[in-house]
Design a protein around this motif. Structure first.
Motif, PDB file in Angstrom:
ATOM      1  N   ALA A 155     -16.520   4.770  -4.188  1.00 16.63           N
ATOM      2  CA  ALA A 155     -16.553   4.444  -2.761  1.00 16.63           C
ATOM      3  C   ALA A 155     -15.171   4.176  -2.188  1.00 16.63           C
ATOM      4  O   ALA A 155     -15.037   3.943  -0.993  1.00 16.63           O
ATOM      5  N   GLY A 156     -14.136   4.159  -3.013  1.00 14.80           N
ATOM      6  CA  GLY A 156     -12.783   3.942  -2.515  1.00 14.80           C
ATOM      7  C   GLY A 156     -12.445   2.499  -2.214  1.00 14.80           C
ATOM      8  O   GLY A 156     -11.469   2.231  -1.531  1.00 14.80           O
ATOM      9  N   ARG A 157     -13.245   1.567  -2.698  1.00 18.74           N
ATOM     10  CA  ARG A 157     -12.954   0.140  -2.460  1.00 18.74           C
ATOM     11  C   ARG A 157     -11.948  -0.415  -3.453  1.00 18.74           C
ATOM     12  O   ARG A 157     -11.622  -1.606  -3.399  1.00 18.74           O
ATOM     13  N   SER A 158     -11.511   0.425  -4.371  1.00 16.20           N
ATOM     14  CA  SER A 158     -10.498   0.032  -5.351  1.00 16.20           C
ATOM     15  C   SER A 158      -9.630   1.247  -5.646  1.00 16.20           C
ATOM     16  O   SER A 158      -9.919   2.343  -5.174  1.00 16.20           O
ATOM     17  N   SER A 159      -8.601   1.031  -6.424  1.00  6.32           N
ATOM     18  CA  SER A 159      -7.738   2.135  -6.828  1.00  6.32           C
ATOM     19  C   SER A 159      -8.505   3.077  -7.754  1.00  6.32           C
ATOM     20  O   SER A 159      -9.299   2.624  -8.582  1.00  6.32           O
TER      21      SER A 159
END
Length: 90
Positions: free
Chosen positions: A84-88
């Motif tokens: 989801a792109g909430r982290s690297s």
């Protein structure tokens, strides 16, 4: 190790599953090429740091490193659609 992962990524036998109206064979081939190239880029970008991390954690059992790194990438690639792109990414 990185070369083995790259070779596996670029020589995979990916066969896309047609959904909906039938796609032309050349479109299926295009999808397969795009996926292989993206997989090779993903592995190429992260293989070295993953290998170093796994080797450090498994010391002195370095005989297990290659297999575990390969499993890490198989799981990571399978899970990419849920990223989801909430982290690297790394």
């Amino acid at each position: 190790m990185r070369d083995a992962l790259h070779t596996a990524a670029t020589e995979s036998n990916y066969e896309p599953v047609a959904q909906g109206p039938a796609t032309a064979p050349e479109e299926q081939q295009l999808v397969a090429v795009v996926i292989r190239k993206a997989t090779a880029e993903f592995v190429g970008r992260f293989a070295d740091p993953v290998y170093v991390y796994v080797r450090q954690r498994l010391a002195p059992r370095t005989d297990l490193v290659d297999d575990l790194v390969q499993k890490v990438f198989l799981v990571a690639l399978k899970g990419l659609p849920a990223f989801a792109g909430r982290s690297s990414l790394s």
